[in-house]
Design a protein around this motif. Structure first.
Motif, mmCIF file in Angstrom:
data_model
loop_
_atom_site.group_PDB
_atom_site.id
_atom_site.type_symbol
_atom_site.label_atom_id
_atom_site.label_comp_id
_atom_site.label_asym_id
_atom_site.label_seq_id
_atom_site.Cartn_x
_atom_site.Cartn_y
_atom_site.Cartn_z
ATOM 1 N N VAL A 136 0.857 -1.178 0.000
ATOM 2 C CA VAL A 136 0.000 0.000 0.000
ATOM 3 C C VAL A 136 0.896 1.231 0.000
ATOM 4 O O VAL A 136 1.981 1.217 0.579
ATOM 5 C CB VAL A 136 -0.966 -0.030 1.218
ATOM 6 N N LEU A 137 0.433 2.288 -0.663
ATOM 7 C CA LEU A 137 1.209 3.528 -0.652
ATOM 8 C C LEU A 137 1.380 3.999 0.793
ATOM 9 O O LEU A 137 0.426 4.044 1.572
ATOM 10 C CB LEU A 137 0.520 4.625 -1.461
ATOM 11 N N PRO A 154 1.731 -3.382 9.247
ATOM 12 C CA PRO A 154 2.997 -3.207 8.527
ATOM 13 C C PRO A 154 4.045 -4.154 9.107
ATOM 14 O O PRO A 154 4.134 -4.295 10.331
ATOM 15 C CB PRO A 154 3.367 -1.748 8.743
ATOM 16 N N ASP A 155 4.783 -4.818 8.221
ATOM 17 C CA ASP A 155 5.797 -5.768 8.710
ATOM 18 C C ASP A 155 7.210 -5.213 8.603
ATOM 19 O O ASP A 155 8.177 -5.936 8.817
ATOM 20 C CB ASP A 155 5.677 -7.113 7.995
ATOM 21 N N GLU A 159 9.202 -0.436 -0.096
ATOM 22 C CA GLU A 159 9.654 -0.583 -1.467
ATOM 23 C C GLU A 159 9.510 0.755 -2.182
ATOM 24 O O GLU A 159 8.474 1.408 -2.051
ATOM 25 C CB GLU A 159 8.774 -1.644 -2.144
ATOM 26 N N PRO A 160 10.530 1.137 -2.931
ATOM 27 C CA PRO A 160 10.370 2.367 -3.712
ATOM 28 C C PRO A 160 9.402 2.107 -4.866
ATOM 29 O O PRO A 160 9.323 0.997 -5.375
ATOM 30 C CB PRO A 160 11.783 2.639 -4.229
ATOM 31 N N PHE A 161 8.639 3.090 -5.214
ATOM 32 C CA PHE A 161 7.715 3.003 -6.339
ATOM 33 C C PHE A 161 7.836 4.348 -7.024
ATOM 34 O O PHE A 161 7.768 5.380 -6.367
ATOM 35 C CB PHE A 161 6.298 2.727 -5.817
ATOM 36 N N ALA A 167 8.994 9.754 -6.490
ATOM 37 C CA ALA A 167 9.016 8.635 -5.556
ATOM 38 C C ALA A 167 7.690 8.567 -4.802
ATOM 39 O O ALA A 167 7.240 9.562 -4.230
ATOM 40 C CB ALA A 167 10.171 8.786 -4.573
ATOM 41 N N VAL A 168 7.073 7.394 -4.845
ATOM 42 C CA VAL A 168 5.821 7.144 -4.149
ATOM 43 C C VAL A 168 6.018 5.827 -3.391
ATOM 44 O O VAL A 168 5.644 4.769 -3.869
ATOM 45 C CB VAL A 168 4.634 7.033 -5.143
ATOM 46 N N PRO A 169 6.647 5.883 -2.210
ATOM 47 C CA PRO A 169 7.006 4.649 -1.511
ATOM 48 C C PRO A 169 5.793 3.837 -1.051
ATOM 49 O O PRO A 169 4.743 4.401 -0.726
ATOM 50 C CB PRO A 169 7.827 5.138 -0.322
ATOM 51 N N GLU A 170 5.996 2.527 -1.043
ATOM 52 C CA GLU A 170 4.981 1.598 -0.567
ATOM 53 C C GLU A 170 5.486 0.892 0.683
ATOM 54 O O GLU A 170 6.691 0.720 0.861
ATOM 55 C CB GLU A 170 4.680 0.528 -1.622
#
Length: 179
Positions: A136-137, A154-155, A159-161, A167-170
């Motif tokens: 998820v973003l 959240p674990d 991840e970079p997206f 940059a829209v990290p997930e």
């Protein structure tokens, strides 16, 4: 946009659902990700092109991938979810992954998403998976609250997206299953 609790039936998606699912997905991105990714990217999203991609996917289904739709009492598709084996790069693992869950904007808060989530979890448990993951973003607070209410947390994986150079990290969420 909360409303009365929806009465929906969940069934497997069929080819004829592609146009409606594409519209729900594109409008979902345009609504949920406004301010989280470049507006020009969202504005350029085309439901017709997305529907063509969905039809192509139906022509060559991937093993273990399940597409579900929620239909209202009138038979209109009002939500879509897709799950299957977790992908670690190109490698599938024993875990399940929720790839997507979108609800028609006019039906947010009515239980459609919860119903789709419940059915995806049920099917993944039935397939013997012991854990379900999703991405998820990071800045999508509404979606993160939804997933947390569904038992996901959240674990620690991020991840970079990248969307059009922005940059829209997930973040990854996990939930144990009883599989």
């Amino acid at each position: 946009m909360s409303g009365p609790q929806a009465r929906v039936q969940v069934r497997e998606m069929v080819l004829a659902d592609c146009d409606r699912v594409a519209l729900i997905r594109v409008r979902g991105w345009q609504s949920a990700y406004r301010g989280l990714m470049p507006q020009q990217h969202l504005d350029a999203m085309d439901p017709a092109a997305d529907a063509e991609r969905r039809r192509a996917m139906f022509a060559r289904p991937r093993e273990g991938v399940v597409n579900l739709v929620a239909e209202d009492e009138g038979g209109e598709v009002v939500g879509w979810a897709c799950h299957g084996p977790y992908r670690d790069g190109e490698v599938r693992t024993a875990d399940a992954e929720l790839y997507a869950l979108y609800v028609d904007a006019g039906r947010l808060g009515t239980g459609v998403g919860r119903t789709l989530m419940h059915e995806s979890v049920r099917r993944c448990e039935g397939a013997g998976h012991t854990r379900m993951l999703l991405w998820v973003l990071k800045d999508n607070a509404r979606a993160r609250r939804f997933y947390e209410r569904a038992g996901f947390w959240p674990d620690g994986a991020e991840e970079p997206f990248d969307v059009d150079g922005v940059a829209v990290p997930e973040v990854r969420y996990a939930r144990p299953l009883t599989g």
